[in-house]
Design a protein around this motif. Sequence first.
Motif, PDB file in Angstrom:
ATOM      1  N   UNK A 426     -13.616  20.252 -41.030  1.00  0.00           N
ATOM      2  CA  UNK A 426     -12.522  21.074 -41.047  1.00  0.00           C
ATOM      3  C   UNK A 426     -12.209  21.772 -42.335  1.00  0.00           C
ATOM      4  N   UNK A 427     -12.014  23.081 -42.546  1.00  0.00           N
ATOM      5  CA  UNK A 427     -11.839  23.699 -43.666  1.00  0.00           C
ATOM      6  C   UNK A 427     -13.161  23.284 -44.477  1.00  0.00           C
ATOM      7  N   UNK A 428     -14.323  23.268 -44.250  1.00  0.00           N
ATOM      8  CA  UNK A 428     -15.487  22.905 -44.928  1.00  0.00           C
ATOM      9  C   UNK A 428     -15.696  21.465 -45.177  1.00  0.00           C
ATOM     10  N   UNK A 429     -14.743  20.661 -44.838  1.00  0.00           N
ATOM     11  CA  UNK A 429     -15.097  19.340 -45.313  1.00  0.00           C
ATOM     12  C   UNK A 429     -15.228  18.392 -43.903  1.00  0.00           C
ATOM     13  N   UNK A 430     -16.157  17.434 -44.021  1.00  0.00           N
ATOM     14  CA  UNK A 430     -16.479  16.684 -43.134  1.00  0.00           C
ATOM     15  C   UNK A 430     -15.386  15.720 -42.564  1.00  0.00           C
ATOM     16  N   UNK A 431     -15.098  15.447 -41.288  1.00  0.00           N
ATOM     17  CA  UNK A 431     -13.879  14.707 -40.781  1.00  0.00           C
ATOM     18  C   UNK A 431     -14.322  14.100 -39.749  1.00  0.00           C
ATOM     19  N   UNK A 432     -13.630  13.108 -39.091  1.00  0.00           N
ATOM     20  CA  UNK A 432     -13.797  12.465 -37.813  1.00  0.00           C
ATOM     21  C   UNK A 432     -13.499  13.394 -36.760  1.00  0.00           C
ATOM     22  N   UNK A 433     -13.799  13.071 -35.674  1.00  0.00           N
ATOM     23  CA  UNK A 433     -13.833  13.896 -34.189  1.00  0.00           C
ATOM     24  C   UNK A 433     -12.347  13.542 -33.672  1.00  0.00           C
ATOM     25  N   UNK A 434     -11.601  12.768 -34.415  1.00  0.00           N
ATOM     26  CA  UNK A 434     -10.140  12.302 -34.026  1.00  0.00           C
ATOM     27  C   UNK A 434      -9.263  12.959 -34.810  1.00  0.00           C
ATOM     28  N   UNK A 435      -9.738  13.655 -35.739  1.00  0.00           N
ATOM     29  CA  UNK A 435      -8.782  14.116 -36.887  1.00  0.00           C
ATOM     30  C   UNK A 435      -7.786  14.928 -36.351  1.00  0.00           C
ATOM     31  N   UNK A 436      -6.348  14.885 -36.846  1.00  0.00           N
ATOM     32  CA  UNK A 436      -5.311  16.025 -36.350  1.00  0.00           C
ATOM     33  C   UNK A 436      -5.600  17.256 -36.886  1.00  0.00           C
ATOM     34  N   UNK A 437      -5.447  18.187 -36.028  1.00  0.00           N
ATOM     35  CA  UNK A 437      -5.635  19.698 -36.484  1.00  0.00           C
ATOM     36  C   UNK A 437      -4.363  19.977 -36.956  1.00  0.00           C
ATOM     37  N   UNK A 438      -4.297  20.913 -37.999  1.00  0.00           N
ATOM     38  CA  UNK A 438      -3.147  21.584 -38.383  1.00  0.00           C
ATOM     39  C   UNK A 438      -3.426  23.226 -38.266  1.00  0.00           C
ATOM     40  N   UNK A 439      -2.143  23.887 -37.895  1.00  0.00           N
ATOM     41  CA  UNK A 439      -2.234  25.217 -37.990  1.00  0.00           C
ATOM     42  C   UNK A 439      -2.963  25.892 -39.347  1.00  0.00           C
ATOM     43  N   UNK A 440      -3.799  27.007 -38.835  1.00  0.00           N
ATOM     44  CA  UNK A 440      -4.540  27.515 -39.928  1.00  0.00           C
ATOM     45  C   UNK A 440      -5.786  26.819 -40.462  1.00  0.00           C
TER      46      UNK A 440
END
Length: 490
Positions: A426-440
């Motif tokens: 997310x935005x170039x940073x590794x995150x979990x598959x369950x991370x909550x996305x934000x607008x943008x």
Amino acid sequence: MTIERILEVIKSKHPETDLTMVALAYEVAEKAHAGQKRASGEDYVQHPLETAYKLAEMDIDIPTVIAGLLHDVPEETSHTIEEIKKDFGREIADMVAGITKLGTIKYRGLERYAENLRKMFVAMAEDVRVVFIKFADRIHNLKTLYALRPVKQQRIAKETLEIYAPIANRLGMNELQNEMEDLAFPYVYPEEYKWTVEISKKQYEERERDAETVIKKIKQVLKESGLNDFDIYGRAKHYYSLYLKLLRKEMDIDRIYDLVALRIIVKTTDECYRVLGLIHSLSKPMTGRVKDYIAQPKPNGYQSLHTTVYYDNKIVEFQIRTKEMEAEAEWGIAAHWSFKERSGRHAKIPVDPEKLKWIKTLLKQGDEVRKPEEYLDKLKMDFFKSRIFVFTPKGDVIDLPEGSTPIDFAYHIHTYIGDHATAAKINGKLETLSAKLKSGDMVELTVDKKRTRPAEEWLEFVQTNLAKEKIRQALKKNEGLSGIFKFFNN
Ligand code: MN
């Protein structure tokens, strides 16, 4: 526009109604505005007439139509609110005063804009009918926008897309929302508007022709099954909402199934389901496209059955609903102010106060927030709260419900990507598959070709029905396979 046309519209719906006061309001408006011209060169009185006509079309109650005729009188002429009160009573005078208050602050920078908005919510909290008049007024102003200077055109058109249309949406007033958006669209995004018209032209023509054939067939089938009292017609999608949808569908017009949707209006909820059954017995429904918004209405109250079917090599979307659902879908909260005749007297269907609570909440937020920019941000957030917009690495926009995760995102792009997703950035940073996305957010997924199945625990955090369905399907398929393997291993 003439007063006679307005009276005719009301009479055609309510023949018994006494229209003396409406005619009188016109006389007052005409006299007060005598000699005044609009920027378009028309007599000024054309503007209140057009406003009142729109309100009559909406089948709103008589006092609102009268207030529509008088809405610019105190601001633009020497005729006062006191005089209106004397002639037409307090209810109408208060509505006109509400509109007038809204008009006195002209847009000069963000601060006044926010203040203007706050005033709108104050007026709405007092009498929500004021906003119906404001919408009708705005629609005519948009229609005559060509006569204004470009700076003013931009200001009015932008304000319409950013504030008025979302408020109409929030009130469930789709018809007015669509109309305002389509009138403002060419001014705010001229290139995108041209492109949308261009790309959809051929398709509209084709699909309208298809629709006619399908309508004939469906009419026949419904009649044969004993249904006689129904209405069926094709409804072309509005340009601005088409444009927004194209943004979500990789600009692929072939994926827009409701470009021309067929509407079937019946008398009862039972008949809605019967019609759905008949359509499905005639043609195969598309997976995942059957939606029961009658049992589960949308948050703004929208009710209808939707289905998309393959008919004669064509893809057709149907929307099935009752007359009441139709009125609610098009006019939303305004439908509750249309008068229904009961034993000769007019009675309004009461509005659930819960439905209007958000107006007071917005007002309170305005009190808490000092800076106008913050208030505007808060407003926008609240209107679009239920949706987030995230980007693919290529810059395409995907529209998801709040709380969505990279897995929801993946399945919205392609089933293969969903089934084989192993990691998300997310935005170039590794995150979990369950991370909550934000607008943008910009979301990038890594897929592993060797992955055989989605993880069962994904079902616990995904937000969209699409993702849930796809995961279940993939798991089922896999269960079948592993069963066979077990059999051979034994
Ligand atoms: Mn006006």
